[in-house]
Each structure stands twice: as C-alpha cells, then as structure tokens.
Design an enzyme around this catalytic site. Structure first.
Site, PDB file in Angstrom:
ATOM      1  CE  LYS A 125      -3.384  -0.197   3.151  1.00 29.18           C
ATOM      2  NZ  LYS A 125      -4.229   0.138   4.346  1.00 29.18           N
ATOM      3  CB  SER A 152     -10.808   1.930  61.468  1.00 28.02           C
ATOM      4  OG  SER A 152     -12.012   2.614  61.227  1.00 28.02           O
ATOM      5  CG  LEU A 153     -11.374  -0.235  55.487  1.00 29.89           C
ATOM      6  CD1 LEU A 153     -12.431  -0.824  54.565  1.00 29.89           C
ATOM      7  CD2 LEU A 153      -9.978  -0.601  54.992  1.00 29.89           C
ATOM      8  CG  HIS A 195     -14.744  -9.351  52.249  1.00 32.43           C
ATOM      9  ND1 HIS A 195     -13.948  -8.354  51.736  1.00 32.43           N
ATOM     10  CD2 HIS A 195     -14.893  -9.076  53.572  1.00 32.43           C
ATOM     11  CE1 HIS A 195     -13.644  -7.507  52.704  1.00 32.43           C
ATOM     12  NE2 HIS A 195     -14.199  -7.928  53.835  1.00 32.43           N
ATOM     13  CB  SER A 232     -12.493  29.741  68.022  1.00 32.60           C
ATOM     14  OG  SER A 232     -13.257  30.546  67.156  1.00 32.60           O
TER      15      SER A 232
END
Lengths: 980, 980
Positions: free
Chosen positions: A139, A488-489, A622, A707
């Site tokens: 080509k 703890s995610l 899981h 504060s």
C-alpha cells in the site's frame, strides 16, 4: 444466503479493512470467507495499534521479537508481516481460484516516506521480500512521489494498492499501463502482477456537506438554500461513478485491450472509507450504489454486518452516469469545486496516514518497554506468588482473615518491598527511608509475609492472630514496622500526610507509600486527606489503590473502572496513573514515576483472589480463610518457585534528621489573682511559649485558630503550624503521622467537632504514640448563644473511654498554662478541655498541677458536703460555697482538673470526711466526671451529680447554666437539699 | 520615537485587529493613534465575543438594546455599530488628513451569507447605512459570491475590505477597477470610494510547514530532507511579495493610471493574521519583511508591542522578488502547490469566520437572557437586600452571630424562597413540596428572615439566640421549618440524600435544596454524600455551594475559583453549574436547570459580607456581629426598598404520599432454650419480619450486611434496603433525612465504626427525630481474632452520652428479636448492641423486654453478691454463678439489657439485699454499664466493676475474655475476693 456473498455475482469483491491476529485466530476471517465470500483484507495501523499495543494478543510474539531487535518499527513489521502472511495463506485458495484476480492482503509502506519515491521503493521492496507472498498488495499513498514509485515497482512485479485523490487517477492508471507495457516489451509475465486503486468515499461527503451547510442559512436566498439542501450526501457517490465511467472507458480502449489480451489484470477500483459518518444517512450508503464489476468494496466490520442484514444487492454502479455529472456541475454552480475538495483531502491524507502509524509505533514502544520490564522482573513475579502462598498458609492456620484481599496486592507488595522502596530491613524505626503504611489493614498477612521474606522480622508467620504473636489480624505497632494501627478503613492517607509533614520539617526527601482498597475510597476521610496532600504539596505522598473491584457485600462501587477513582484524585489535585496491578512492568514503571514531585495516586486494576482459580474474582470469599483442603488446592495452583531476593539497605539523603526531643522546661507564667482570662487564651499563650523550647512541637488547627487561640503559635512558628482546614479526620490522622515520625503534635478544634474524628482517636489509642495532645475548646453549655451544635458535651466521655488517655480540664489561666505544659511531657494521648468565656485567675503562677492531682480550694473540719468541680464549674462551686457558708453550711471545694486519672485519694478522703460528694460538671451526665467519681469513689460514700441533660439551647451562658442546674444557685439548692 | 510610527515613512499604515469598547473607553485607541500612528482598526467577532458576552462592559448597552429588540443579531449589530461609529469618529481626523486614504474602521457582514451575492449586498448596504460614516470598510469574505457583490457595492460607493485567497486576487483587483471605471463613466466621484484587500499570512506557513515536515523524516533521502528544512517558514512572505509585485505591475499600467488621474485610490493590500504562531520563529516575522508603500499592516496587540519594542523598520517589501519566485518553485519541486494550499485556506476560511461569529451570537444570547432575567427580577434583588438588612439587625440585637456569612447568600435565598421553590408557607411539615436544608447552619439568621418575610413564621426576629426563642444561633427543629439540626458543617448533603430516598419511595418528585459553604467542602462527609447521591441517582438533590471565598482563618482553600469544587462534584458524577451567586439571572437560570434529572451542584461565586462596603470581602469579620454604630452604617448602605413578595402555595405531584405508620405488631419469635444463635443473627431475622409489618422501615448498611445480618432484610425488601457503602457519615446523615421524612430508618455497621459517625449521631440527638434505630454489631473483645481495630469498646459510652437516647443490649436470640421490635416502637434514637459469636437462648419466646427493664436470672434470699451483666457477659456471669454456688457462694444474676434507661429499681433492691453489685461488661471501663450503675445505684450500696482496660489483641474470644477478666473464672475470683 449472505447478501455479501451475492456481491460476487455483480463482479464486486467484498474485503474487510481490519486485519489483526484476533480475526485470524478466532476464525472470523475463515467464517467470513466461507459464508460471505470475503476475498481480501487490508491492514490498517489504527486496528493494529488497538491489537498490538492495547491488548495482550501479541505479547508472546513481542517478547520473541524483543530477543531479536530493539527497534520498534522492525518489531512492528515483524508482527504485521506474520499476520499478513497468515492471512495471505488463508486467502491463497481464492487467489488461485480467481487466477490471481482476487484474494489479496495489503500492507502499507511507512507513510513518512510518502514524498520520497526512492525511499518508498526501498520500503516496498523490503516488505515484498519479507512477506514473500504473491497475493500481497503493498500500500502506497497517492502522492506524486508515490505514483512515480508505483510504476517502477509494478514493472518489477510488485503488486501495489494506491490511495489517491481523483485528479491523480488518470495519472495512476497511466502509470499502471506503462508498467504493464514495459513488462510486455521485456517479455515479463503480466498475469502475475496486479494493482488496485482506492477511493475514500465518506470523507468527500463530510467535506462537501460542510460547504453545502454554509449555503443553508436563513439569511440566504431560498433558491440557494434549496439547491444546497438537495445536494447533501451526494458528492462522493457521484464522483465515484464518474471515476468508474473513466475507468470503463480506458478498459474499452485499444491500448488496454492489447494488454488484456496478453493477460494483464485491470487495475481494479477499491471503494474505501465506506463507513457512514453522518448518523442521518443510511449505513450502507457507500455500498449499495457502487456495486459493479471490477471493483472491490472494503468495509469495516459494522458496515459489512449492516449490509449483510439489510443491504440491497443490485448492479448500480453504472446507473445515472449522467445524473452524476449533473450533481458535479450543480456543485460547481454553488462555487464548490470537487477537485479542490479532493485536492484538500489528499493534502490532509498523508497526515491521516502518519498519525495512526505514529500512534501505533508509540503504543507498541510502550508495550515493548513494559514487556521488557516484566521479563526482567520474573524473580519479582515469583516473589509475589511466594507471598500469596504464605498468606494462604497463614490464614488457614489462623482459621480466619482476608486471604483474597491479600492476593490482589501481591505484585504491588513485591514491587515495593523488593525493588522500588529504599529501606533497611534492619532498621524498623529509621526515618531516612521510604515508608509503607497499609491502610487496607485487613491485608495484614501479606505485609507480615513480605517483612518476613525480607528478613525484617523473625516472627513465626503461622502464629498469625494468636495472643502472644506480634502478627495481629490488622496491623498494630506491636509489630515495629507498623507506624500506626490500621484496619478501620480510610485512615492511612491522612497518616502518611502527617509523616510527609514531618519529613518536610526534617528535610527528608523520602516517599510514603500508602496502600488503600477501592471500597475504602468511599470514606470521606480519604478525600479530606487527598485535598490536604495536594494543597500542602506533599511531594512524597503516594497512594496506591488496590482496585480489586469487590467488597464484602458484592462489587465495589466502580468495579474495575479505575478511571472513576483516578478522576477523583485528579479533581483533588493529584497526578494519577492507572495500571494493571498484576503487571510488574506496569507497577514498576508507575512507581518509578513517583520519584518525581507531586502527590501521586496509582490506581491499580487487580483481581481479588488473583492467582487461585476458585478465588479469583469470585464473590462470597471476602474475609474467609480457606479450609485445609482448599488451602492445599490453592497452593497446588500457585507456582511456588523458591525465589529469594535480598533487600539491600538503602537510605535516602536527609538534610537534617534531628533529634531534639527536649523535656519541657519550666515555663514562666504571669497572671495576677482575679485577672479575667479564658482558659483557651492561656492555652494559646502556653503553646506559643512551648514552641520556643520544643523544636518538635507541631500544631494543627481545624480552621478555628482564632477561637482555639492557636493563632498565637501560628504567628510565631508558621512553619510548624498546619492549617488543617475544616477536615477533622485528616487533622487527627496527620497528627498521628507526625507523632509516628517523632514529632509532638497538638491538635485543636471545638470539643464538639472532635467527635468528627472519634474513630481516628480510637485508632490513635492503639497506636502507641509517644505524644499526642488534643485540645477541645468551647466546652459545655457555657459557650452560650451559638447553641447545641457547637457545644462540647460528650468529649470527656469520648476521651475517657479510650485506652491509655489522660484528660485534663483547667479552670483558670494558670492551671491552663501549666496543664498545657504538662500535657506535652505526658506520654500517650492527652486531652485538654478549654472554656470559651473568661474566668478569674485562682492560682498562683508557681502552683504545680501534676497528672492525677486535684486542688482543694476550700476545706474545713466542719465541711458537711464536698463540691467536686472542674473547669467552669469550679467558679460556680466557689460562689455556691461562699453563699452556703453565709447560710451556715460548710462545704469543701475540690478542683478535679485531672479528670483521668482522678485524684482518687483526695476524693476518697473527702468522701470519708463529709457526708457526700456533689459533682458539678458542664458535660452530659453520662461518661463524665460525675460517673468517674461515682465509679471510683462511690464505694466509700454517697456521690451526687449535677450535669447537663435535656436539649441545650441558644442563650447566654448564664441563662444556660441556670437552666441546666450548673449555676451557683442550683448548686446551693442541691447542697441544701442533700444536707437536709 | 515609536517604531510603529515610522512605518508611515515607508508608506505603510499600522492598524490593529481588536476593536472593542474597552479600547475606546480606556484611551488605548487614542494613545496608539497619538504615539504610534495607528491609522485604522478592524473589528473581529472573537474580540467582540470576549467583550460583549464574557464581561460586563456592554451590560448597560445590552439592557438598553433589549428594550428595542429581542433578536440577538440585531442587538449585536447595534452594539458593534456604536463601537464602530465611535472608532470612526476618533479616526476621522486621520481620514481627513490623508484625504480619505487612511483612517478606516472595518465591520463584517454575516459570514453566513458568504455564498449568496445578493444577500451579502443587502447586508452590506444595511450596515453601511446604519454606521453612516465615510471611513467605514464593510468586510466581505473573498468567495466568488463575495467578489461579485464587491463590484456592485463599490460602484454604489460603499467601501469594501475583502478577505481572500491569492488565486482570486487578480479577479478582485479587476472587480475594483471595473467598479471605478463604471463610476467614472456615470460621472461619480472616485476619491470617496476605497477598498482594501487582506492576505492572511501565518496560516499559510502553518499549512506549508506541515507539508514540509512530512518530508523531514529519517527515512527519506538527505537531499529531500535538507531542501524541505531550508523552506520552513518561507512560504507566506514569499507569496505576499509576489502578490505585491503583481499589485505594483497593475498600478504601473495604463488602465490604472487613468483611474488614478481621476482621483481613484489604489486598492491597498492589508497584511492580516500577522501574529506568529510557531514559537520558534521571530515574533515580527510577518511585519519586518513586508514594509512598503500602499500597504496596511494589521496587528494583534502583542505583535504591535513586540514590533514597537524591537522591530526593524526598513522598506523591505520589494526585496528579493526573484528569491520569492524561487521559493515557490522550490516548493513546487517538493510537490507542494501553494495554489492548492491557499485554495484550501479559502475553503476553510468561511468556516473560520462562521465559528467565531456564531460563538459571539451564542454568548451574547446567553448574556441577554441573563440580563433580561435580572431586569425581570428587580423585586427579588430588593428582597435579597431586605433579607440582608434584617440579618444585620438581628445579629446586632443578639450581639453575636455570623452576619457576613448570611450576606453572601442573600440572592440565593431570595431566588429559592420567593421564586423557584414550590412550597407552602402554611405547611411546614408538607412533603409534597421542594424542601430546603441549611447545611451552613451559621447562616441561620437569613433563613429566619426569609421564612418571616414569606409569612411562614411569626417569631420575633429580634429574639434571635434568646432562651425562649425558636430562632437559635444554628437551626434546630425547634423551628418547624428545620428538618434536622445543622451547624456542624458537612452534614446537610447526607441528610438531603435521605430525604430524597424517602421521596423516591413515596413517589414524590420534588427537589431538595442544600446550601453549603465552600470551606465546608473540605469535610470528607460532603464527598461521601456526593458519591452516594450520584451512585443512587438521586435526581432531586441540589447542592448549592455559597463560595464566598473566606473562612474563619482566612481565604477558603480555593478562594473564588469555583472550578475546583465544580471539578470535584463532576468527578463524583454530578452535573455542575458555576455561576455568579449575586446575579439573579444566573441564579434563576441555574435553578431552572435543576428541574431536569440528575444530582446537580451549583457553585455560586459570592462575596462574604456582600452589600456592605466595609464587610464585603473583608477579613476578620467571620462570626462577628456589628455594633450599633456599624449596624447603622451598614443599613444606610443597603437600599432598603420595602418590597413584599407573596409566596403562592405550590405543591408537587406526588404519586403516593403514604402514611402507613403502623405500630409494631407482636412479632412471632421461635427459638428453643439452649439453641446457639448469635444476637446479630436474631436482629437480622427480626428486621426481616418487621419489614412485613412496617412499610416505613428502611435499612441502611455500611457494606457489612453479611456481618450485621441485615442481608436477610436486603434480600426480602431490596427497594427499602440501602447499600450505604463504606461511608458511615453519609449513612447516618441519610438515615436522619429518612427519619425527617417520616420513615423509620435503621442503620447497621460494626459498633466500632459507628465512632466514624459520632458527630452525625450527636446532631441527630438534637434533631427531634421520631425514630432512628442504630445497630452496632461485633461488640467488645468477644469478636476475637480481628483485633482491636474491629472491636466496639466505646460505643455504649458514646451513645449514652447523647441526649435522649435509649441503649439496649440483648444477650440471646429471643431478647435480641424482642428488643429489635421494641426499638422500632421507641421514640428517638435507639441503640442496639449485638454480639458476633453464638450464645445459647435463655428466654422463652413470649418473654417481654420493656425499655427500662431488666431480667433477674438467679435470685435467692441467700444472695451475697449481685452479678450485673449485659450481652455476652450474662453468659459468663451465669457460669460463674453456677460455679460459685457449687462453692457455697450464692449470687444474684441480673441481665441489665436496658443499659439506658437502667432498671434502677431492681438494681437498687439488689444493692439493698446483697452486699454489693459486681458489674461485668465487654466494653471499656469508662462510660459503660458499670459507671451507669455506680452513678445511679451506688449511693445505696457498693458497686464493683469488671470491664475492658489495656490494649486488646488478636486472639480467640475466650482468650481475650480471660485476659480482660470477663471470663467466668475472673468473675469467680473477683466475687470470692469481694465476699471475703
């Protein structure tokens, strides 16, 4: 019968435009040949790119090619040539049956050579020889140089397919005929040489229609508008028919007939770009009207299928030849010159070949690089499998745990611990190294496995989750390699933020790798941390998301579409990389990029349970350990090559790793008895003074520095003050990270808003931090008008109920400063509770306030009752004491500033010496000072209690203390009732 | 002296290409005329677009134009004509001084007419008459139709500037000469007519260079490469010089000289598109080489300034004419046909005019729409100011509050309450209406002001923040219009999520507007809520962010750059709109768009303190009320038009607003004594049964449905089960919203992870919710191997310390089911604590478990000690009881399942009847059952306590209970010691 098959009856060949390995291997090519009469196929860089660079189809071949050459163009040609050869072989029967007239496969010369005839010829000859198949077309773009090359190549017997514009068509045809004539003259065979010429169709209509639409506007005349409208979508077919007429004329001519007699094939016309672009048009508009002999119709899959489903098969190509001419002249009337349009398309054409060709080479280059890396990292891959095997053994031995969540990140851990991280297995507490934090704490077993493999720990891996093992179910600092407890995610990223702040303060240029789960990214705290890292430019922070696509309940929110989480990190200002998390090439390339500046998120597409067939991507696994039988089956599947990779100790350059942990000095405090000063202000003043002595003191504030009064520290030590914005979870997490890096962090916000970070403080209490001071201001109903949302009424309960915390609650400026000083010298978590309003100074500046102590402010042998107070209520108790005394009732008054631990001894003595203790506190009745005293002293005497119950309101502090029975009047009433 | 000024010496005029109002008004045009010899200016739709649509420069003129016409093209022309007229007038002296040769301004005919000569002529005549200035050029594209129109128009005496390609140049020049000749023949003046012809320069080089680069490739021959390289950036200038040579030749000819003698001006050549595109080239490459007589150089600002700074002024235009020809022929040698290239540019040209022209009209249309709305909404603007004034008065009267945070959202509230929201001021509890939630609760005063103005409340606004007022400092449901208490930032969006879920369940198609602050968006909970709303497709949810750019401590993280927050909402799957939050047109347009589906975030750029000069955008005013003097000054500034807007009651179509609040029935429970069942399983089973009776029961679970056992409900009632993912804050907030919409929500996750949502529960306790059931599973060290991160050890302390909560803690399946049933019939917040492991059934199915009750499981007159237990410890206490009995020590055993309220009576009796109470609980020692008993019963007897202290570990539940002294053995030891 297939409509495509019947095209043959009209002399038209059906070709496809999408050669790739898949098509050959899955039988599509053969099926289309058999059932639809497919008789040719063109190759195309865009299709090759998708297949070679974007899929794994060619990986084995690429690996083989890489052993021979490093040049990507050479590799591409090698791959393409193999495909073309196979396709040629498949099509060979057609080629033979049609006596070389059909059954071709095309392959293009580099379009970069399009303007150099000599170079094009060299390229064409090379491909021709390499493929070595008679039914190949080379080509070549239809540039002037291309056409020139064609003539020579055809003479040489190389089959050519040309891509060109219409104006050049005659020239092309001439070139073909001249080549044939030359061959004839030199006695060469004509039948074996073949050429076709391609016309792009849809692109012509796109260009002409755009011009026509300029003439369809409400402002122009109706005639112009109608004319333009009637010509939409007509140009390409009309033009094609005229070209075909030209072609037929040449075939009918004497010159051609002579060649034909000698066996020459006509240079057939190929209709290309036959997919319809405009959705308003028919999807077979470039097929149906162009059916006729000596032509080829090359279709994309979709068009072929559409035509097969509903195409009309009729010889149409010679219809309306006159009409076609009319269409062109009507276009000319509208000042649309089809010649100019096609000229333009040719001009654009070479670029349109170059772009996909270059994209192909680039994509292939990247894939080669990745495969080269993968090959180089076979030991790492073996290590990943080894970690997998260990993880499975450990969790089965423990009878619980999360093996599948470990399996998804095996390659990531292998790459980090055994290649990319600069660390030292002998120094768990080193800071001049890259550090790792497992935010998805449930994957602890694979962390233990990696540390064990690296020789960093010598714990028995099979002791996982046992009472006497440092290998817990989720990581805690009982194991020296764990900076803070996780599990703890959504907390890890905030913690590495703090570690990065510490590194910056100490000039340590190291990375902090945090591994998260994808489900975990639903936690808002991840985005608080993401914002903080980007806004603070924490370069060393690297988040790696193990996107295994599954969570406990089913699919994670975005499955394996890593772009969603990546898009979020991007929107939060991070650089992001999306990778295949099981491809070590991908992983290492990404990790390498984290050496540059900027917080970086790597979103790794992984498979939960990867490596074991019955776990991989399976639901319902899981948090489940395998039983003995399943364990054996899993281990049998994992190739357990016994690899060992030594980890060389590597440290980073650290500008100044300081160890300046001075003990708090004896701070000077300067107030006069009776001065009205808020304890929050005294806290702020103490902080600013301590900043001078304590180099490691870092203050974080949740956008309330005016504060909490941390502003005074911020002004004095801006580099050690962290504006943590309105994001309490990240603030606490960052403080944990600072503490885990040897800093002495102090966190301040309204006591009420500390509830936002309760879970972080809970995990901090399991993190064995040397120091973490938390100040909650605006305690109790005494804040007044802002109302309940701003009142800290459960903070003491919250902080007391955590393990190993100290709770201090000053009532005046002196005790506030002294307790602040004490807090920074007290190990673990210390909570300081401050009051909004001003209170009079009660104590002398030199007074001491030890942890576990109290102050007896009024005492006599006649004391009937003891008033136990802290903070603001010390003042109302003193007032009540004075009034009661006037009324003849003697009361003892104790300032229980150390709420945890309590001064049990003093309180017990008071319980013995008076008839009871009345505890008054500006806090909810549950969990505060009152219950603490009742539980710890109550066995020796009666304990009564005034605390907040009922919903507080907006009002003045005085009005609220009155309503909630904390005022001196309320105390007096209660004392009198008890005494009665 | 300016280099630009000296161009004149070489016969070249300096023009600019960027006419707009700004240039005229700020004096730039005059300055450039005076100092740089500027002598003409062209107008240009892209510049006009920026000025007319993208800035406020033209707003007053647009408003005036809108009173005359609604047609945007007419409005554009009106605006452009005014500018052109002014520019013409400014340039008139030049026109006169040069005797009509220079000093022109150009204005273009709609490019949509470019192919219609008649239409173009009509357009040109219209503009010519409208502008009515002799020194105007009408700009016409150089199409065939354009050139034809030119001839006629010039004959008519209209000055024309043409934009065209090179091939058409001669034709153009011919048209010009013919027009002049006609005028001459008909006795018309030649001097007053003028024309110029423009050449685009840089675009030619861009196109040719791209072609040349195709010939610069390692694969092509060195010769080709060198040739191509040497021609880069040469084509445009060469071509221009040849055109100029042509032009000069015509001027020298006889035909022209005749016209010139009669006063005709030559048709000067204008060099246009003179800005350099390629940064590698000189920035004056299209100025320096093209200086010569009878030409104009039109420059963009940047090019003019660059040339003025370092341009070389020399007559260069006639240099190297031969070289120019050589360049063109060398290009032709490379198969680059400059004719084709320019042809292509012309073809693209019309589109390049149409695109900016259309963009201009579109932009202007949008601005017109906005201004029209603003005009229509002057009463709303007055209302916004009225709300401002009230807010300031209220906060000054209260002496505290956040006036500046109210002022920034005044227009937003006015637009919502007095225009867009469908609501009914008479029905605060209606659900078939749009509802509003003020997440930035500190702006409460303006909410009260709006409600008061609408007649929805009749409270005295000046009672703000007083003890007896329902107008608190932050909103609470004491005021009936407040769904839940707000003021702890970042909670509102989660709450409206819940309200939207309730609406969906009841087929109510209404919107829920939530107003947030920008600083508030740092809270992670906002992003949990954003994810939830998008993933759940909550169409009615609308977040409006009042991006006033300031927070307490200083600037908010992204100041006024609304794109950051918008980008985040986008990344979380929301549609977003960024608007000017003080422009009522903008606000109303945006609100209108929220009627379509999809959660929508409107990020409104506002100014804190807007409306009062000394507050607007000023630092240091957060949360401060004005004193009396400041208040008076502020009110004087706010135009206090006494507007009144009646709010018509509007309700939405509601498919089925059901009221199905059935009382819980008497559920059937079926367990046999001694069955081993986990209380979490019994809870799940009860939920599934209650779902049948309670239509309003909705269950939310934090991705642990398999662990909390809500899965059984999820399977049975999927439409009323909400997978809330790992995002506990949003889960609680959504439950609050559901409760505030009449649902009976139940939230479930691990007790430990409820700490994540502590602040939400705190605010829920102030929200007067009818029902909210919270289940915390996996309580205590009894969960075992997962370790401390997963253990709920502070949940009882947390829930007890909230106002008006109930805490229930079942020990077996029967009590778990019964207490679950009871929970849904108990008002307010009820906390249910469940246990992971299985425990034997103790109670008969028909047993009742009232709130505030207890069960005495063993009792005799010989009881020496009372064991008080709950949940898991009931079983170890019973075991201890049996062993102690064997050893001769009789103990009473009480199951204190109602932890709050306690069964004080029974416990007091036990305290009287035995020598003491020993409380055993699987919870931290502080804040739990032990302290509750000590505080409430301790005055009558001794209370001892076994609870968790020290850091728990991963291990079996049994081992942990042993270590933390909760085992039967530990109880026995303690009991024996106490008895001794």
């Amino acid at each position: 019968m297939s409509r495509l098959l019947t095209l043959k009856d009209h002399g038209q060949s059906f070709w496809l435009d999408n050669l790739s390995r898949g098509l050959i291997e899955d039988g599509t090519l053969m099926r289309r040949m058999r059932t639809q009469g497919l008789s040719g196929i063109t190759s195309n860089p865009a299709i090759f790119e998708k297949a070679m660079a974007g899929s794994g189809q060619y990986d084995e071949r690429i690996r083989a090619a890489l052993t021979k050459s490093d040049d990507v163009e050479a590799i591409y040609e090698r791959l393409a040539i193999a495909d073309v050869q196979e396709a040629c072989d498949l099509l060979l029967p057609v080629y033979e049956e049609t006596h070389t007239a059909d059954g071709y496969v095309s392959l293009e010369v580099s379009p970069h050579l399009a303007h150099d005839a000599e170079a094009t010829m060299r390229g064409a000859r090379k491909l021709w020889q390499a493929v070595s198949r008679r039914n190949l077309y080379i080509k070549i773009p239809g540039t002037r140089a291309g056409i020139a090359a064609t003539e020579t190549l055809l003479y040489e017997g190389i089959n050519i397919t040309l891509l060109f514009g219409i104006d050049a068509y005659r020239e092309t045809l001439q070139a073909y005929m001249r080549a044939m004539e030359e061959r004839l003259r030199d006695g060469l065979d004509l039948r074996s040489v073949s050429s076709v010429a391609s016309f792009f169709l849809s692109r012509i209509d796109v260009a002409v229609d755009r011009e026509l639409r300029h003439r369809i506007d409400p402002g122009v005349s109706e005639t112009l508008r109608d004319q333009a409208e009637s010509l939409l979508g007509q140009a390409a077919v009309a033009n094609a028919r005229l070209v075909y007429a030209d072609f037929c004329e040449v075939l009918a001519g004497h010159r051609w007939r002579h060649l034909a007699d000698e066996g020459a094939h006509p240079q057939r016309i190929v209709w290309a770009s036959t997919g319809t672009k405009d959705p308003d048009y028919s999807d077979v508009m470039y097929i149906e009207p162009l059916i006729g002999p000596q032509t080829v119709s090359t279709m994309p899959d979709k068009t072929a299928d559409a035509f097969d489903a509903h195409g009309r098969v009729e010889r149409t190509l010679t219809d309306d030849a006159a009409d076609a001419a009319t269409i062109l002249s009507r276009l000319a009337d509208l000042d649309i010159d089809l010649g100019a349009v096609t000229e333009q398309l040719v001009a654009e054409g070479v670029q349109k070949f170059i772009d996909p060709y270059d994209a192909l080479l680039q994509g292939l280059e990247a894939r080669c690089k990745r495969l080269r890396r993968s090959a180089a990292h076979e030991p790492l891959a073996a290590m990943a499998d080894k970690l997998r095997a260990k993880t499975i053994r450990m969790t089965t031995a423990a009878g619980s745990g999360h093996p599948t969540s470990c399996l998804s990140c095996a390659e990531i851990l292998a790459a980090l611990f055994f290649e990319e991280m600069r660390w030292d297995p002998a120094s768990p507490k080193a800071r001049d190294v890259d550090r790792f934090l497992l935010s998805k704490g449930h994957a602890a077993p694979i962390l233990w496995a990696a540390l064990s493999e690296a020789g960093a720990i010598d714990s028995d891996l099979l002791s996982l989750r046992q009472l006497d093992s440092d290998l817990q179910g989720h990581p805690t600092p009982e194991n020296p390699w764990v900076p803070v407890a996780t599990g703890s995610l959504g907390q890890g990223l905030a913690v590495v933020n703090g570690m990065a702040l510490a590194n910056r303060l100490d000039g340590i240029r190291a990375r902090l790798f945090c591994l998260l789960g994808d489900g975990e990214c639903s936690e808002g705290s991840v985005w608080e941390a993401a914002q903080f890292a980007a806004d603070q430019h924490l370069d060393g922070v690297v988040a790696i998301v193990d996107a295994n696509g599954l969570e406990q309940s089913g699919p994670a929110p975005y499955g394996h579409d890593t772009s969603v989480i990546a898009g979020r990190f991007k929107a939060f200002g991070w650089r992001t990389l999306e990778i295949d998390g099981h491809d070590l090439g991908d992983i290492l390339t990404a990790l390498e990029q984290t050496r540059d500046a900027g917080p970086t998120a790597i979103i790794a597409r992984t498979v939960k349970g990867q490596g074991v067939s019955f776990l991989a991507g399976a639901h319902g696994w899981h948090g489940k350990a395998l039983d003995a039988e399943q364990c054996a089956a899993a281990l049998a599947e994992i190739k357990a090559a016994d690899v060992r990779i030594a980890v060389e100790p590597r440290h980073v350059v650290a500008a100044q790793v300081r160890d300046t942990r001075l003990p708090p000095g004896r701070m000077s405090v300067d107030y006069a008895h009776g001065d009205e000063v808020a304890t929050r202000s005294a806290f702020g003043s103490a902080l600013a003074k301590l900043g001078e002595t304590l180099d490691d003191l870092v203050v974080l504030d949740g956008d309330v520095k005016g504060s909490t009064k941390t502003a005074s520290f911020a002004d004095r030590f801006p580099e050690r003050f962290v504006a943590a914005e309105i994001a309490e979870q990240n603030m606490l997490g960052a403080a944990m990270g600072l503490a885990a890096s040897g800093k002495r962090p102090c966190v301040a916000t309204f006591a009420a808003f500390l509830t936002r970070a309760h879970d972080f403080m809970r995990m901090a209490s399991y993190s064995r931090l040397e120091h973490l001071v938390i100040c909650g201001s605006h305690a109790g109903v005494s804040i007044g008008e802002d109302g309940p949302s701003q009142m800290g009424l459960e903070d003491i309960a919250m902080l007391r109920a955590l393990d190993a915390t100290t709770v201090l609650y000053p009532c005046d400026a002196v005790s506030a400063e002294r307790l602040t000083e004490t807090a920074f010298g007290t190990p673990g978590i210390v909570y300081l509770r401050t009051t909004r309003g001003k209170t009079p100074v009660l104590y002398a500046a030199e007074e001491g306030f030890p942890v576990g102590g109290s102050k007896t402010l009024a005492e006599s042998e006649q004391d009937v009752l003891t008033l136990v107070a802290a903070g603001i209520t010390v003042h109302t108790a003193l007032e009540a004491h004075a009034h009661l005394r006037e009324r003849g009732l003697r009361t003892r008054v104790i300032d229980a500033y150390s709420v945890k631990p309590l001064d049990v001894e003093t309180l017990q003595r008071a319980a013995r010496e008076t008839s009871g203790l009345l505890v008054i506190e500006d806090h909810h009745r549950a969990g505060g000072l009152g219950e603490a005293v009742a539980a710890q002293v109550g066995r020796l005497g009666r304990v009564f209690h005034l605390g907040v119950s009922g919903e507080p309101h907006s009002a003045t502090p005085e009005a609220l203390r009155e309503r909630h029975r904390l005022s001196s009047q309320a105390i007096e009433q209660q004392a009198l009732a008890l005494a009665a």
